[in-house]
Design a protein around this motif. Structure first.
Motif, short mmCIF file in Angstrom:
data_model
loop_
_atom_site.label_atom_id
_atom_site.label_comp_id
_atom_site.label_asym_id
_atom_site.label_seq_id
_atom_site.Cartn_x
_atom_site.Cartn_y
_atom_site.Cartn_z
N PRO A 177 -13.35 -60.90 -29.34
CA PRO A 177 -13.69 -59.85 -28.38
C PRO A 177 -13.37 -58.44 -28.90
CG PRO A 177 -12.50 -61.64 -27.31
CD PRO A 177 -12.43 -61.88 -28.79
N VAL A 178 -14.21 -57.50 -28.55
CA VAL A 178 -14.07 -56.12 -29.01
C VAL A 178 -12.69 -55.54 -28.66
CG1 VAL A 178 -14.94 -53.77 -28.66
CG2 VAL A 178 -16.54 -55.66 -28.94
N LEU A 179 -12.24 -55.75 -27.44
CA LEU A 179 -10.94 -55.20 -27.05
C LEU A 179 -9.79 -55.88 -27.79
CD1 LEU A 179 -11.48 -54.58 -23.25
CD2 LEU A 179 -11.42 -52.90 -25.10
N ARG A 180 -9.94 -57.15 -28.09
CA ARG A 180 -8.91 -57.83 -28.87
C ARG A 180 -8.89 -57.28 -30.29
NH1 ARG A 180 -9.36 -63.82 -28.12
NH2 ARG A 180 -9.10 -63.16 -25.98
N GLN A 181 -10.07 -56.95 -30.85
CA GLN A 181 -10.13 -56.33 -32.18
C GLN A 181 -9.41 -54.99 -32.16
OE1 GLN A 181 -14.25 -55.98 -33.30
NE2 GLN A 181 -14.58 -58.18 -33.28
N ARG A 182 -9.63 -54.24 -31.11
CA ARG A 182 -9.01 -52.92 -30.98
C ARG A 182 -7.50 -53.04 -30.88
NH1 ARG A 182 -12.61 -49.25 -28.08
NH2 ARG A 182 -11.82 -47.18 -28.48
N LEU A 183 -7.02 -53.98 -30.06
CA LEU A 183 -5.59 -54.22 -29.92
C LEU A 183 -5.00 -54.71 -31.24
CD1 LEU A 183 -3.05 -54.29 -28.17
CD2 LEU A 183 -3.77 -56.56 -27.35
N THR A 184 -5.71 -55.60 -31.92
CA THR A 184 -5.25 -56.11 -33.22
C THR A 184 -5.06 -54.97 -34.22
OG1 THR A 184 -6.31 -58.24 -32.87
CG2 THR A 184 -5.85 -57.63 -35.15
N ALA A 185 -6.03 -54.09 -34.32
CA ALA A 185 -5.94 -52.96 -35.27
C ALA A 185 -4.75 -52.08 -34.93
CB ALA A 185 -7.24 -52.16 -35.24
N PHE A 186 -4.54 -51.83 -33.65
CA PHE A 186 -3.40 -51.01 -33.23
C PHE A 186 -2.08 -51.67 -33.61
CE2 PHE A 186 -0.29 -50.04 -29.82
CZ PHE A 186 -0.07 -48.71 -30.15
N LEU A 187 -1.94 -52.97 -33.30
CA LEU A 187 -0.70 -53.69 -33.61
C LEU A 187 -0.46 -53.77 -35.12
CD1 LEU A 187 -1.04 -56.60 -31.03
CD2 LEU A 187 0.54 -54.63 -30.88
N LEU A 188 -1.51 -54.04 -35.88
CA LEU A 188 -1.35 -54.08 -37.34
C LEU A 188 -0.87 -52.73 -37.87
CD1 LEU A 188 -4.50 -56.14 -38.43
CD2 LEU A 188 -2.09 -56.80 -38.73
N GLY A 189 -1.43 -51.66 -37.32
CA GLY A 189 -1.00 -50.32 -37.72
C GLY A 189 0.48 -50.08 -37.42
N LEU A 190 0.92 -50.49 -36.24
CA LEU A 190 2.34 -50.32 -35.89
C LEU A 190 3.24 -51.14 -36.80
CD1 LEU A 190 2.27 -50.35 -31.98
CD2 LEU A 190 2.76 -48.40 -33.48
N LEU A 191 2.83 -52.36 -37.10
CA LEU A 191 3.65 -53.20 -37.97
C LEU A 191 3.69 -52.66 -39.40
CD1 LEU A 191 2.65 -56.64 -36.49
CD2 LEU A 191 4.97 -55.70 -36.55
N GLU A 192 2.59 -52.12 -39.86
CA GLU A 192 2.59 -51.50 -41.19
C GLU A 192 3.47 -50.25 -41.20
OE1 GLU A 192 1.68 -52.87 -43.92
OE2 GLU A 192 0.73 -54.56 -42.90
N ASP A 193 3.44 -49.48 -40.11
CA ASP A 193 4.35 -48.33 -39.99
C ASP A 193 5.80 -48.79 -40.03
OD1 ASP A 193 2.17 -46.64 -39.75
OD2 ASP A 193 2.39 -46.36 -37.56
N ALA A 194 6.10 -49.88 -39.33
CA ALA A 194 7.47 -50.41 -39.32
C ALA A 194 7.87 -50.90 -40.71
CB ALA A 194 7.58 -51.54 -38.30
N ARG A 195 6.92 -51.46 -41.44
CA ARG A 195 7.23 -51.91 -42.80
C ARG A 195 7.53 -50.69 -43.68
NH1 ARG A 195 7.09 -56.68 -44.65
NH2 ARG A 195 5.33 -57.50 -43.48
N ARG A 196 6.71 -49.64 -43.54
CA ARG A 196 6.92 -48.42 -44.35
C ARG A 196 8.24 -47.74 -44.03
NH1 ARG A 196 1.42 -48.04 -43.87
NH2 ARG A 196 1.48 -46.79 -41.98
N ASP A 197 8.62 -47.72 -42.73
CA ASP A 197 9.86 -47.03 -42.39
C ASP A 197 11.11 -47.91 -42.57
OD1 ASP A 197 10.36 -48.54 -40.03
OD2 ASP A 197 9.43 -47.04 -38.73
#
Length: 192
Positions: A119-139
């Motif tokens: 689903p489109v909204l699940r894709q959108r939520l997935t991208a957001f969560l992946l971005g947050l987790l990558e930010d957490a990995r970087r910090d």
């Protein structure tokens, strides 16, 4: 100006009515007749604002996407740590799904339209969560051994469960508790 206000109120009433109908019956069984009856307006009034059921579904999905984007912006504001933003976003999304039929129906429409795909909204939520987790990995706040895709999968599974539970009346407190227990179990595994 009065005519424009009335048109806006009618459109909003139709969107809300469509949300109730879809929440109750699903997108496939929803009809313009059911929506017009729920809104207390003629089918002609519905067709004045929306060409067909698909246009109504677009409006609901757009409302849910807008709400998700606003929620993400709110929860990531003020330079919050990424993991904190992730917890707050999922908690607020769960509450929103349990309280707002338009948002809940928008997510339902997104699932119903996916036809076996993501689903489109699940894709959108997935991208957001992946971005947050990558930010957490970087910090450095995310444990090095954590597989971000596995975390996102777990969060999405809980979100789908919340979406299903939210269709039942008076579940806001129960849903908040479920999310709190999920994060109490999950968060210690993520933190570095």
């Amino acid at each position: 100006m009065v005519r424009q206000q009335r048109a806006t109120q009618s459109r909003d009433a139709i969107v809300r009515a469509a949300a109730h109908v879809i929440d109750r019956y699903g997108l496939k069984a929803a009809t313009i007749s059911k929506v017009s009856a729920e809104a207390g307006l003629s089918k002609g009034a519905v067709y004045f604002h929306f060409a067909d059921k698909d246009a109504l579904a677009d409006a609901l999905e757009s409302e849910a996407a807008r709400a998700l984007d606003e929620l993400a912006a709110l929860c990531t504001g003020d330079h919050r740590p990424a993991l904190t933003a992730m917890v707050e976003t999922t908690r607020e999304l769960a509450i929103l799904l349990s309280r707002d039929v338009v948002i809940r129906a928008g997510f339902q429409v997104s699932c119903d339209r996916a036809e076996g795909g993501v689903p489109v909204l699940r894709q959108r939520l997935t991208a957001f969560l992946l971005g947050l987790l990558e930010d957490a990995r970087r910090d450095g706040s995310l444990a090095p051994s954590v597989a971000v895709e596995d975390v996102v999968t777990a969060i999405l599974a809980v979100t789908v469960g919340v979406q299903v539970l939210s269709r039942q009346p008076d579940t806001a407190t129960e849903i908040s508790g479920i999310l709190d227990r999920f994060w109490r179990a999950m968060l210690p595994q993520l933190i570095h």
